[in-house]
Design an enzyme around this catalytic site. Structure first.
Site, PDB file in Angstrom:
ATOM      1  CD  GLU A  10      -0.037  -8.395   1.257  1.00  0.00           C
ATOM      2  OE1 GLU A  10       0.996  -8.499   0.570  1.00  0.00           O
ATOM      3  OE2 GLU A  10      -1.169  -8.688   0.816  1.00  0.00           O
ATOM      4  CG  ASP A  65       5.812  -5.801  -5.591  1.00  0.00           C
ATOM      5  OD1 ASP A  65       6.862  -5.728  -4.937  1.00  0.00           O
ATOM      6  OD2 ASP A  65       5.051  -6.783  -5.515  1.00  0.00           O
TER       7      ASP A  65
END
Length: 281
Positions: free
Chosen positions: A250, A42
């Site tokens: 994560e 991202d």
């Protein structure tokens, strides 16, 4: 096998058609000043400001890899497609021509910018801008190696391995950083793909080293050293954090290894099991 080839070919055609860029390169669509969401990485640093003339090395590597996969699948079918084989060879060559920077000794994105010495009275309008590399050491610059597109006897591989192993760049005791510690944007902004350690990309590093580089070639000793050290670091940190927090995370902090982001996270972080078993598909 033929059905699989047809599905893979449609996927390849989609990317080649919809993400085509200048100079027979490729550009992720949907760019904003701070994000390239379509890439999956991202907030990883890209060209500023965004431009329709950008070319993205990770996307070029993915397309080349898809060409390699479809060419390999075709070998198990009655389908003969010399065009696909020629296209693959052209992409492998074009990857280096477009995206390798000798000055930086790494693969880089590309964009166009106004020439500082352009004289609108003396120079042609078509020469007002020039192609420049956009180089940020990290996951994006690794993709040609991650996907096995760099020959094992290439000097470029040595430069990539040096970058991986350098603690002032990508190496940490907890895994490979997403962005170099020496980069001005390291740890800045959202800090999502600007330093944190992601197990999915670290898995690709290990898989590529294991399958492509540790058995032969002039860089095999360095490749094996990185492989053994990285694998041990990842296992120690992920399992250590699990024992302490009872979660898989994560991503992991590049400075102290603590888990961060979404948890519990048994998505790609569960790849640690395959890393432990040394199973690389």
């Amino acid at each position: 096998m033929l059905d699989l080839l047809q599905h893979a070919s449609r996927q390849l055609d989609y990317f080649m058609d919809t993400q085509a860029g200048d100079r027979h390169g490729y550009r992720w669509r949907g760019r904003t000043p701070d994000h390239t969401l379509t890439s999956g990485l991202d907030d990883y640093p890209r060209a500023r400001p965004p431009s329709t003339h950008e070319l993205h090395v990770d996307l070029f590597a993915w397309v080349t890899f898809m060409l390699e996969v479809t060419t390999g699948l075709a070998a198990y079918t009655p389908v003969t497609n010399r065009t696909r084989e020629q296209l693959l060879a052209a992409h492998v060559q074009r990857l280096d021509e477009l995206h390798w920077s000798d000055a930086h000794k790494m693969y880089c994105d590309v964009t166009r910018q106004a020439r500082a010495d352009y004289d609108e009275l003396e120079d042609d309008e078509g020469d007002a801008d020039e192609s420049v590399f956009v180089c940020h050491k990290g996951y994006v610059s690794l993709f040609p190696m991650l996907l096995g597109l760099v020959p094992r006897d290439s000097p470029k591989l040595g430069s990539i391995l040096d970058m991986l192993e350098d603690p002032d760049e990508l190496w940490s005791e907890y895994g490979i950083r997403s962005l170099s510690k020496s980069d001005a944007l390291y740890g800045k902004g959202e800090d999502y793909w600007r330093g944190p350690i992601w197990i999915n990309i670290n898995y690709l590093v290990l898989a590529s080293l294991h399958k492509n580089y540790i058995d032969d070639g002039p860089h095999r000793e360095q490749a094996e050293r990185i492989y053994r050290g990285l694998r041990a670091n990842l296992i120690r940190n992920v399992l250590g954090e699990y024992r302490q927090t009872r979660f898989f995370w994560e991503q992991y902090n590049p400075e102290d290894g603590h888990g961060q982001g979404t948890h519990p996270f048994t998505g790609w972080t569960s790849l640690i099991v395959l890393i432990m078993a040394e199973q690389y598909a």
